[in-house]
Design a protein around this motif. Structure first.
Motif, short mmCIF file in Angstrom:
data_model
loop_
_atom_site.label_atom_id
_atom_site.label_comp_id
_atom_site.label_asym_id
_atom_site.label_seq_id
_atom_site.Cartn_x
_atom_site.Cartn_y
_atom_site.Cartn_z
N VAL A 508 -6.45 -6.59 -24.17
CA VAL A 508 -7.66 -7.41 -24.06
C VAL A 508 -7.84 -8.24 -25.33
O VAL A 508 -7.11 -8.09 -26.32
N THR A 509 -8.85 -9.10 -25.32
CA THR A 509 -9.14 -9.98 -26.45
C THR A 509 -9.95 -9.23 -27.51
O THR A 509 -10.92 -8.54 -27.20
N GLN A 524 -14.08 -5.54 -28.75
CA GLN A 524 -13.02 -5.71 -27.74
C GLN A 524 -13.69 -6.04 -26.41
O GLN A 524 -14.68 -5.40 -26.03
N SER A 525 -13.17 -7.01 -25.70
CA SER A 525 -13.80 -7.40 -24.44
C SER A 525 -12.73 -7.89 -23.47
O SER A 525 -11.69 -8.41 -23.89
N ILE A 544 -16.61 -3.66 -22.03
CA ILE A 544 -17.87 -4.38 -21.98
C ILE A 544 -18.19 -4.94 -23.35
O ILE A 544 -18.27 -4.18 -24.34
N PRO A 545 -18.37 -6.26 -23.49
CA PRO A 545 -18.67 -6.84 -24.82
C PRO A 545 -20.03 -6.41 -25.32
O PRO A 545 -20.95 -6.16 -24.55
N TYR A 546 -20.14 -6.31 -26.63
CA TYR A 546 -21.40 -5.87 -27.24
C TYR A 546 -22.47 -6.93 -27.07
O TYR A 546 -22.21 -8.13 -27.17
N GLY A 574 -16.15 6.01 -21.01
CA GLY A 574 -16.09 6.38 -22.42
C GLY A 574 -16.28 5.16 -23.29
O GLY A 574 -16.85 4.15 -22.88
N THR A 575 -15.79 5.25 -24.53
CA THR A 575 -15.84 4.13 -25.46
C THR A 575 -14.47 3.98 -26.11
O THR A 575 -13.75 4.97 -26.29
N TRP A 576 -14.13 2.74 -26.48
CA TRP A 576 -12.78 2.52 -27.01
C TRP A 576 -12.64 3.01 -28.45
O TRP A 576 -11.51 3.02 -28.98
N ASP A 577 -13.72 3.42 -29.09
CA ASP A 577 -13.62 3.90 -30.46
C ASP A 577 -13.84 5.41 -30.58
O ASP A 577 -13.83 5.95 -31.69
#
Length: 735
Positions: A508-509, A524-525, A544-546, A574-577
């Motif tokens: 992803v970007t 990340q989005s 999902i972008p912040y 979940g979350t990517w971090d």
């Protein structure tokens, strides 16, 4: 970034309309209210919510922003307070200046008084702290004891006042009674009677006030004792926790010694334990007493917190024989756990970036001040930090469960980027990087920079535990002024040997925000579609972008795993971090229509299982570029690597050692050397009437992929054989 103070703003005219919420009376620790703040000559004064607390003045666009976003803060201890006219206030500290305006002179005076008091208190506290050499816990204890002494003295004062009021009230009552007994005219007697009644009312009121004050102080004293008990309990718990951790550390050391002295016995014990854990994990699938709804095509999945029992478990002992495991224990290498701290260099970013808007990041001549001491090839290798997910996936009999682990692996590669705002070194053409963990974890990884314009890196990983991973990544990036977009191009291929399952997905970007002003942060989005080209099963992941206005958990990732017919079987969340979980779907039904009119599917799931959880960062990571434990060892010198390996790159090594000025000079030398080699190669190609590029990578060659139809670089072999022979004569001299 150089901070420039704005020119003095224009005054409000007499007809200027403004509204402001009156701030509370000064004297308390916190002071809030609306003020107008000068922004620029286009927007002029803008209404902002200001909060004065603990010697700091902060402002927000709205009161609701106090929960998540502060627009600016100024420390009053070092600030200069000035008044321009009837309603204006000017605050300046260092290079920062705030031009503020109140709606009335009275309100301006209230704010000035509050600011002056807060400044005096902040200066006093700063002086006290500078002269106080005792630990924080001691100062906290002294403050609590001082507060209790003040409360006791106030209680004594109130008791004295109570005695005095009772004494004087009784005397007044007697005097009034004596006056009533005197022979006075009728009119005077009525007045004395009225005074007596008022005195009685005053005495009753005073007694009521004193009783209320006593009750309040009793309550305060009781509450203070309760807080002291809670504080003492927390201290005891902390002490107990420290003792427990110390005991665990001692047990860990004794177990390591026992392992080295009697590896056979330890091996059998751990194997039995791992089988027991596997059975417990498998039994969770049979729990059908709880069901949780999840909605398709939506991020609002209802989940439960997974058990923390799912911990990082090495699976090497399940694949290697006892004899080989013992050999590994004898030969395993102790890697470094720290690197030199990052120096504190200041640099004006805008002076470099202002002429680079719209350009490719790889074409911007950047000093090492904005780098981290790793190359892009090493950052690409960092994707393998959670390789055990692929080891576990290789043992899965169910391809859908295998897909869940592959999805978790694809998300885990972003967990190292949460604090890593510095850019890696752009690899030189022909630069390589190897990570040989065959004896420790069963895999070998090789990266090579195969193209310079556009910059492209090829990566190949082979594991003895049943999988092969390859990718070719080209980084496309654009600087947009406020943010930097990094778009990795190219597909990632993952092949499992036993099942033949072949997975393909793309990254992803990544977006770096606040490039010029503010604190850098990364998001990340986008969407990732993972396809099992063998079974045609898919997984749709959404990053999902912040958003300031979203109620979702930041850095959230959701996904659905479906079979070849499109039937959903697992929900991922979940979350990517931090972590990823999977929940098995046991039933689905049509739900109500969403906000866009689409009918959503409601999924009933079993309790979620933990797929992946991020390892904690090493101690002092904030001073070591926020490197993970794996990143700390990637640039560690090793014997026997190729002459083109990133570990041998001199400018990167100088930067890691903290010699940044020398690193910048060396970086310029290497880049100029690379440009000279390129010009010579292009000239030779022109003389040979060859319009195509004449550069050929050493360890990779171009092939058309049968699945994606793209032409990309794949490993052609020979590297590890050259390492065995200790023959690197074919490597170009790029450093």
């Amino acid at each position: 970034v150089v901070s420039l103070s704005p020119l003095p703003p224009p005054r409000f005219g007499k007809g200027s309309a403004s509204t402001s919420t009156a701030a509370p009376a000064p004297g308390s620790d916190t002071y809030k209210g609306w003020l107008f703040k000068w922004t620029n000559y286009l927007k002029g004064y803008q209404r902002r919510w200001f909060v004065l607390s603990n010697g700091l003045l902060s402002y927000y666009r709205t009161q609701a922003e106090m929960a998540h976003t502060c627009r600016g803060t100024i420390n009053l201890a070092t600030a200069h307070i000035d008044t321009e006219d009837a309603c204006n206030i000017v605050l300046s500290s260092g290079g920062r200046t705030y031009h503020l305006k109140a709606s009335t002179e009275v309100e301006r005076q209230r704010w000035v008084t509050a600011l002056e008091l807060a400044k005096a208190k902040a200066i006093r506290m700063m002086n006290d702290q500078s002269g106080d050499e005792e630990p924080t816990t001691q100062s906290d204890r002294s403050e609590i004891q001082g507060t209790l002494k003040i409360l006791v003295s106030k209680l004594d004062d109130l008791s004295t006042c109570n005695d005095l009021i009772a004494k004087h009230g009784a005397a007044l009552q007697r005097s009034l009674s004596e006056l009533e007994g005197l022979k006075v005219p009728l009119e005077g007697g009525e007045k004395i009677k009225a005074v007596n009644e008022r005195a009685t009312l005053f005495r009753i009121t005073s007694n009521a006030m004193i009783n209320a004050c006593r009750d309040f102080l009793d309550l305060a004293e009781t509450h203070s004792r309760r807080l002291q008990r809670a504080l003492q309990h927390e201290r005891e718990q902390r002490t107990h926790l420290e003792e427990t951790i110390e005991q665990l550390a001692k047990q860990h050391n004794s177990l390591e010694r026992a392992w080295r002295e009697a590896p056979t016995l330890t091996y059998l014990t751990l194997t039995a334990g791992s089988e027991r854990v596997s059975k417990e994990d498998a039994s969770d699938e049979d729990e059908d007493s709880e069901y949780f709804d999840a909605m398709d095509e939506s991020t609002e999945f209802i989940t439960v917190t997974a058990s923390e029992n799912a911990q990082h478990k090495s699976v090497s002992m399940q694949f290697l024989s006892l004899e080989k495991e013992m050999n590994w224990l004898m030969r395993r290498r102790q890697h470094r756990t720290q690197i030199p701290d990052k120096p504190n260099y200041s640099l004006n970013l805008w002076s470099i970036m202002k002429n680079c808007i719209g350009k490719e990041l790889s074409k911007i001549p950047m000093p090492v001040n904005f780098n981290e001491p790793l190359s892009m090839l090493q950052r690409l290798t960092e994707d393998l930090e959670y390789h055990e997910l692929l080891d576990k996936a290789a043992r899965c009999e169910s391809s859908l469960e295998q897909m869940c682990l592959v999805a978790a692996f694809s998300v885990s590669s972003y967990s190292t980027t949460i604090h890593r705002t510095a850019k890696p070194f752009n690899p030189l053409l022909g630069e390589t990087y190897e990570l040989d963990r065959l004896e420790e974890f069963g895999y070998r990884s090789l990266c090579e920079q195969v193209s310079h314009h556009p910059p492209a890196a090829a990566h190949h990983v082979i594991s003895q535990r049943g999988w092969t991973l390859r990718q070719e990544i080209t980084i496309a990036s654009k600087f947009r002024g406020k943010y930097l977009s990094i778009m990795p191009l190219g597909a990632i291929h993952l092949h499992f040997h036993s099942s033949g399952n072949h997975y393909v997905w793309r990254k992803v970007t990544s977006t770096v925000h606040n490039i010029i002003v503010g604190r850098l942060w990364i998001d990340q989005s986008g969407d990732i579609e993972i396809i099992n080209n063998t079974t045609k099963e898919t997984c749709q992941l959404k990053f999902i972008p912040y958003s300031y206005f979203s109620r979702d958990v930041p850095r959230k990732v959701t996904g659905v795993v479906a079979d070849s017919e499109g039937q959903a079987h697992y929900i991922l969340s979940g979350t990517w971090d931090e972590k990823m979980e999977s929940a098995k779907i046991i039933q689905s039904s049509e739900g109500s229509s969403g906000s866009e009119g689409k009918q959503k599917t409601v999924y009933q799931t079993l309790p979620p299982k933990l797929l992946w959880k991020k390892y904690p960062l090493p101690e002092n990571a904030e001073n070591m570029y926020y490197f993970s434990s794996l990143a700390l060892v990637l640039n560690e010198l090793e014997d026997g690597v190729a002459l083109t390996d990133s570990r041998l790159r001199p400018d990167q090594r100088l930067m890691e050692e903290g010699r940044w000025d020398e690193a910048n000079s060396e970086k310029q030398r290497l880049e100029e050397k690379q440009r000279a080699v390129r010009r010579r190669r292009e000239a030779e190609a022109t003389d040979a009437l060859d319009e195509g590029t004449s550069y050929i990578p050493l360890w990779f060659h171009q092939r058309r992929d049968s699945i994606t139809g793209e032409t990309n670089f794949v490993y052609k072999g020979g590297y590890w054989e050259s390492k065995e022979r200790e023959d690197w004569s074919m490597c170009p001299e790029i450093f």
